[in-house]
Scaffold this active site. Structure first.
Site, PDB file in Angstrom:
ATOM      1  N   GLY A  48       0.675  -1.104   0.059  1.00 22.77           N
ATOM      2  CA  GLY A  48      -0.044  -0.093   0.103  1.00 22.77           C
ATOM      3  C   GLY A  48       0.854   1.308   0.261  1.00 22.77           C
ATOM      4  N   HIS A  49       1.250   1.867  -1.324  1.00 24.67           N
ATOM      5  CA  HIS A  49       2.058   2.815  -1.406  1.00 24.67           C
ATOM      6  C   HIS A  49       2.304   3.137  -2.887  1.00 24.67           C
ATOM      7  CE1 HIS A  49       5.250  -0.117  -2.548  1.00 24.67           C
ATOM      8  NE2 HIS A  49       5.110  -0.694  -1.435  1.00 24.67           N
ATOM      9  N   ALA A  50       3.151   4.321  -2.918  1.00 24.97           N
ATOM     10  CA  ALA A  50       3.260   4.663  -4.152  1.00 24.97           C
ATOM     11  C   ALA A  50       4.920   5.069  -4.336  1.00 24.97           C
ATOM     12  CB  ALA A  50       2.577   6.180  -4.680  1.00 24.97           C
TER      13      ALA A  50
END
Ligand code: TYD
Length: 129
Positions: A48-50
């Site tokens: 869950g990240h960019a």
């Protein structure tokens, strides 16, 4: 640039299937790192990240899972990966997570950069800025 799925070569005969990736036109970047996740417990969420710079291609080498891409307006798109010859290209600056892992799912990640913790945006609020 936006994400897209594409098919890799699949060589099929009575002994099974073979798929490959090699330097050249298959990917829009040169691979600097490969990692994979496995033994993911049912119901678990990963990634869950960019990334600020990293581009990647994800392949479901075994089993299945969903990649969820969330736009800055909160719109979610689900890409189900369950074929060893389908790649999902994700450009830099994309918020994504993986969920709904099947038993024995293996997610292969081909990355355009070496590992760098500073390249991660782990908070959605920061991503929006
Ligand atoms: P993390 O990014 O949290 O996993 P996911 O994106 O699947 O949720 O990474 C888990 C740990 O592994 C974290 O401590 C960073 C480390 N790691 C590396 O050392 N090298 C790598 O190439 C990757 C992807 C992660």
């Amino acid at each position: 640039m936006t994400f897209y799925t594409f098919e890799l070569p699949k060589i099929q005969d009575e002994r099974g299937n073979l798929t490959y990736i090699q330097k050249g036109s298959q990917l829009p970047f040169e691979i600097k790192r490969v990692y994979w996740t496995y033994n993911v417990p049912g119901g678990e969420t990963r990634g869950g990240h960019a990334y600020k710079k990293q581009q990647e291609v994800i392949v479901a080498l075994s089993g299945s899972f969903d990649v969820i891409i969330t736009s800055k307006t909160g719109h979610k798109q689900k890409i189900e990966l369950n074929r060893g010859y389908v790649g999902l290209f994700i450009p830099a600056g994309t918020w994504r997570h993986l969920e709904n892992f099947s038993t024995n799912a293996v997610s292969l990640h081909l990355s355009s950069t070496e590992y760098n913790a500073d390249d991660y945006i782990r908070e959605f609020q920061l991503y929006l800025k």
